[in-house]
Write a protein that holds these residues in place. Structure first.
Motif, PDB file in Angstrom:
ATOM      1  N   VAL A 162       0.849  -1.186   0.000  1.00 58.52           N
ATOM      2  CA  VAL A 162       0.000   0.000   0.000  1.00 58.52           C
ATOM      3  C   VAL A 162       0.886   1.238   0.000  1.00 58.52           C
ATOM      4  O   VAL A 162       1.618   1.486   0.965  1.00 58.52           O
ATOM      5  N   ASP A 163       0.833   1.998  -1.086  1.00 55.89           N
ATOM      6  CA  ASP A 163       1.594   3.239  -1.203  1.00 55.89           C
ATOM      7  C   ASP A 163       0.592   4.393  -1.254  1.00 55.89           C
ATOM      8  O   ASP A 163       0.056   4.725  -2.322  1.00 55.89           O
ATOM      9  N   LEU A 164       0.320   4.995  -0.086  1.00 53.49           N
ATOM     10  CA  LEU A 164      -0.701   6.035  -0.014  1.00 53.49           C
ATOM     11  C   LEU A 164      -0.297   7.297  -0.752  1.00 53.49           C
ATOM     12  O   LEU A 164      -1.163   8.110  -1.120  1.00 53.49           O
ATOM     13  N   SER A 165       1.007   7.490  -0.984  1.00 54.78           N
ATOM     14  CA  SER A 165       1.428   8.689  -1.705  1.00 54.78           C
ATOM     15  C   SER A 165       0.917   8.704  -3.136  1.00 54.78           C
ATOM     16  O   SER A 165       0.824   9.771  -3.756  1.00 54.78           O
ATOM     17  N   SER A 166       0.553   7.529  -3.655  1.00 54.31           N
ATOM     18  CA  SER A 166       0.027   7.470  -5.025  1.00 54.31           C
ATOM     19  C   SER A 166      -1.334   8.154  -5.133  1.00 54.31           C
ATOM     20  O   SER A 166      -1.762   8.516  -6.231  1.00 54.31           O
ATOM     21  N   ILE A 167      -2.033   8.324  -4.004  1.00 50.70           N
ATOM     22  CA  ILE A 167      -3.344   8.979  -4.036  1.00 50.70           C
ATOM     23  C   ILE A 167      -3.198  10.475  -4.265  1.00 50.70           C
ATOM     24  O   ILE A 167      -4.148  11.152  -4.667  1.00 50.70           O
ATOM     25  N   GLN A 168      -1.993  11.026  -4.019  1.00 48.48           N
ATOM     26  CA  GLN A 168      -1.810  12.464  -4.099  1.00 48.48           C
ATOM     27  C   GLN A 168      -1.789  13.002  -5.519  1.00 48.48           C
ATOM     28  O   GLN A 168      -1.735  14.205  -5.720  1.00 48.48           O
ATOM     29  N   GLY A 169      -1.820  12.113  -6.490  1.00 49.00           N
ATOM     30  CA  GLY A 169      -1.960  12.582  -7.857  1.00 49.00           C
ATOM     31  C   GLY A 169      -3.276  13.315  -8.034  1.00 49.00           C
ATOM     32  O   GLY A 169      -4.286  12.982  -7.386  1.00 49.00           O
ATOM     33  N   LYS A 170      -3.269  14.320  -8.926  1.00 47.57           N
ATOM     34  CA  LYS A 170      -4.428  15.206  -9.022  1.00 47.57           C
ATOM     35  C   LYS A 170      -5.718  14.456  -9.279  1.00 47.57           C
ATOM     36  O   LYS A 170      -6.736  14.685  -8.626  1.00 47.57           O
ATOM     37  N   LYS A 171      -5.707  13.500 -10.222  1.00 49.67           N
ATOM     38  CA  LYS A 171      -6.932  12.779 -10.560  1.00 49.67           C
ATOM     39  C   LYS A 171      -7.387  11.930  -9.385  1.00 49.67           C
ATOM     40  O   LYS A 171      -8.562  11.971  -8.993  1.00 49.67           O
ATOM     41  N   TYR A 172      -6.459  11.161  -8.809  1.00 48.46           N
ATOM     42  CA  TYR A 172      -6.834  10.278  -7.699  1.00 48.46           C
ATOM     43  C   TYR A 172      -7.224  11.070  -6.445  1.00 48.46           C
ATOM     44  O   TYR A 172      -8.043  10.627  -5.643  1.00 48.46           O
TER      45      TYR A 172
END
Length: 720
Positions: A676-686
């Motif tokens: 689980v890499d929560l930093s990937s959610i910080q992309g604008k779309k996500y």
């Protein structure tokens, strides 16, 4: 032939003599049987026929009849005819004052007291032959049985005779009490007012005399120019203790019998006699009872007991005859409608007197033994008082006075829900008085009690504030509308005084909440009660038209912002959103109307903008919170600075309250990934998908806050 006629005549005379003797013997035997079958009737006949001057000492017939009648009176009560006979016998003093006192002490009616007998008793009283002790006992008996007297018209017609005894220093307290119960507007005359003022100048401000004068002033305010004290201590003392236990026993034995007419209004619960503590028997609210119809100057008087619907009440609103025992109004919804529709000052004065006496004697002067059984009846009484005040939407003055005295000796546990509910009904008062009688004693209890008591106090103060704000809104929106029961109870605070009072209350709750949250380790229940209070405070301008903006202290905001419960953070977002809406609306109103009296301090906007920067920095852009939280928080809250240094890790992804939602969202977006890499959610779309996911979970407060504030993060609200 003449001899034959003479013999027959003698025979007939002999037969008639024999028949007469037989009849007399039969009547004597019937009388003896009657004596055996109805000794009570013979005893009453004895008292009605006994001559004055009959010896008392060594009189077995007198003693036997007294014992017999006393046994019946204390067993099942006396019928109206017996009450009349015995009252006339006692007050005539045919056998002396000692017998008079003895009879009065057991004179317990089973159903009703004939008015004629009381009037006749007053005539004996006015003759001046009775000793003072007997006069006092008779007056106390009348006061006790007043609600059982079948009618009051004749008693009111001799009001002047009774009034003449008001100058007697010994009898004055009892006479004033009786006059208080009998007084109508027609009885208030200038010469009587002058006499009462003369007596007051001679005897001083005696409570019974003051109560009677207060009633006179309510009925005819133009006749009494002097000011009356708003709170009269003492009032009329309870004079019915000698007969109360006997009345309770009679009611207990006659419970299954046919209901008398009128029903006894001094009702006492059966279980009261078994209590260990001293019981004054006041807590049972009297039943609404009254006598038959009487003629009044306005036509036929209609008793509340005779009304069956609200329509009937409206039709007879001007002809209502109130009961003598004003406490019975609490048990009748129609009576409460009457108080609400007709601003009857005298009715409220009497009801407040009765209520104040009950509350003081049962809760201030009566010790409790801690038995839960003994708290049931007082709790039920307080519940009835609460429902009555909720119905009338006003606090009785006697209830307010009692609460201020009771709070000083309250342990915080006795009848806790009822006392807190009653406290919330206290009307707006000057700040100095609220601090002395409410805030200070309540604060001492708050810091030494459990978290549940703390929650109860916060909810109590929230309810109090809501009632104040509602009252203010009605008063300012409908200035011609009088929403109070009594002219003396209207909110007489100026706008500046009211704003000062509300400000003091909100700041007081802020201090309690900040310290209480720390003491209870930020308990979630106390957290929600506090936010519930500020959900009301944040909307006082838009909902109640009150130009007041008081933000929560840092000791409330930042523990809520850093809470591990998502609902707490969501409610904080809603509170900040509503504060912004109120400030923007007030700013627009000021610019449009340009009213010089409408002023919002620059400090309010500055404080709110700092709050917005701190919250947005934490939840949205993950920056450090550079806010000085020590300016309005006790030094004990300084450890919050350490917590705030980690605000950059408290955005909506890494915030402990939303971490589970972030993980769940990550699993839905990347189900094939094991790490689980929560930093990937910080992309604008996500990121925006994640916000929509959070909003779908029911976080409406957070949704309103983000949608209405995030675009304004670089442009603070309220620049001047």
């Amino acid at each position: 032939m003449s001899k034959t006629m003479s013999k027959s005549h003698n025979v007939s005379e002999a037969e008639s003599c024999i028949h007469g003797a037989a009849n007399r013997s039969s009547r004597r035997s019937e009388r003896r049987r009657a004596d055996v079958e109805d000794p009570f009737g013979r005893a009453l006949e004895y008292f009605s026929q006994v001559k004055a001057g009959t010896p008392v000492k060594g009189n077995d017939a007198l003693e036997n009849n007294l014992v017999l009648v006393e046994r019946v009176a204390l067993g099942r009560g006396l019928p109206p005819g017996a009450v009349a006979t015995l009252l006339d016998f006692a007050l005539s003093l045919r056998l002396g004052s000692s017998v008079c006192s003895r009879v009065l002490k057991f004179l317990i009616p089973a159903s009703a007291v004939p008015q004629d007998s009381v009037v006749r008793g007053v005539s004996w009283f006015c003759m001046g032959k009775m000793p003072v002790s007997a006069q006092i006992l008779f007056l106390r008996w009348i006061l006790t049985m007043f609600d059982l007297i079948d009618s009051k018209d004749q008693l009111r017609s001799i009001y002047g005779f009774i009034f003449s005894f008001v100058t007697d220093e010994v009898l004055s307290p009892y006479v004033c009490h009786l006059l208080y119960l009998l007084t109508t507007k027609e009885h208030v005359q200038p010469f009587r007012v002058r006499k009462l003022l003369e007596v007051q100048a001679k005897m001083g401000r005696q409570p019974p005399l003051t109560q009677l004068l207060a009633l006179y002033k309510v009925l005819c305010p133009e006749m009494i120019a002097i000011s009356m004290p708003s709170k009269t201590r003492g009032g009329f003392k309870n004079h019915n203790l000698p007969w109360k236990t006997a009345l309770a026993a009679v009611l207990k034995k006659n419970k299954t019998a046919e209901a008398p007419s009128p029903p006894l209004s001094l009702d006492i619960k059966e279980k009261a006699s078994t209590r260990k503590r001293k019981k004054l028997h006041h807590l049972e609210v009297p039943q609404l009872s009254c006598g038959p119809e009487i003629e009044s100057s306005r036509g036929k008087a209609v008793h509340l007991q005779q009304l069956r619907s609200f329509a009937q009440l409206l039709q007879n609103l001007d002809n209502i005859e109130l009961p003598a025992q004003m406490g019975s109004l609490l048990s009748s919804s129609l009576a409460l409608h009457y108080l609400d529709c007709v601003h009857d000052e005298s009715a409220l004065l009497r009801l407040n007197f009765w209520l104040g006496s009950v509350l003081h004697e049962e809760f201030l002067f009566c010790s409790r033994d801690g038995n839960p059984e003994n708290s049931t009846e007082p709790s039920q009484f307080l519940d009835m008082l609460i429902s009555t005040q909720d119905f009338l939407q006003e606090c009785f003055s006697s209830s307010e006075f009692f609460l201020f005295k009771f709070l000083a000796m309250w342990d915080g546990s006795l009848h806790q829900p009822q006392i807190l509910s009653l406290l919330s009904d206290i009307p707006p008062l000057p700040v100095s008085r609220m601090k002395m009688f409410l805030f200070e004693p309540l604060q001492q209890l708050y810091f030494t009690s459990s978290v549940f008591f703390k929650c109860g106090v916060i909810e109590c103060l929230r309810s109090m504030l809501w009632k104040w704000l509602t009252w203010h809104f009605v008063q300012t929106s409908h200035k011609e509308l009088d929403v109070s029961l009594s002219s003396s109870r209207t909110m007489n605070l100026h706008m500046s005084e009211f704003l000062e009072l509300v400000t003091e209350l909100v700041q007081y709750v802020g201090r309690l909440a900040s310290a209480g949250l720390q003491l209870e380790n930020y308990h979630i229940l106390l957290h929600h009660q506090t936010l519930n209070f500020y959900e009301l405070v944040c909307d006082v301008y838009l909902k109640f038209n009150l130009p007041l903006f008081l933000l929560p202290p840092s000791g409330v905001i930042f523990p809520s912002l850093l809470a591990t419960d998502p609902v707490t953070v969501d409610r904080l977002g809603y509170v900040i959103f509503r504060y912004r809406q109120n400030l923007m609306s007030a700013k627009e109103h000021k610019q449009q109307k340009k009213e010089p009296s409408f002023h919002i301090s620059r400090d309010v906007f500055r404080e709110f903008n700092l709050l917005m920067v701190a919250v947005v920095s934490c939840l949205w852009i993950s920056k450090d919170c550079q806010v000085d939280v020590g300016t309005d928080v006790h030094k004990a809250l300084v450890p919050l600075r350490t917590m705030l240094s980690y605000c950059k890790n408290y955005n909506l992804i890494h915030h402990p309250a939303f971490l589970n939602y972030a993980i769940e969202f990550h699993q839905k977006c990347w189900p094939e990934q094991t790490n689980v890499d929560l930093s990937s959610i910080q992309g604008k779309k996500y990121w925006y998908w994640y916000l929509e996911f959070l909003f779908s979970q029911g976080f409406d407060g957070l949704k309103d806050f983000i949608q209405n504030n995030m675009d304004h993060q670089s442009t603070p609200v309220g620049g001047h």
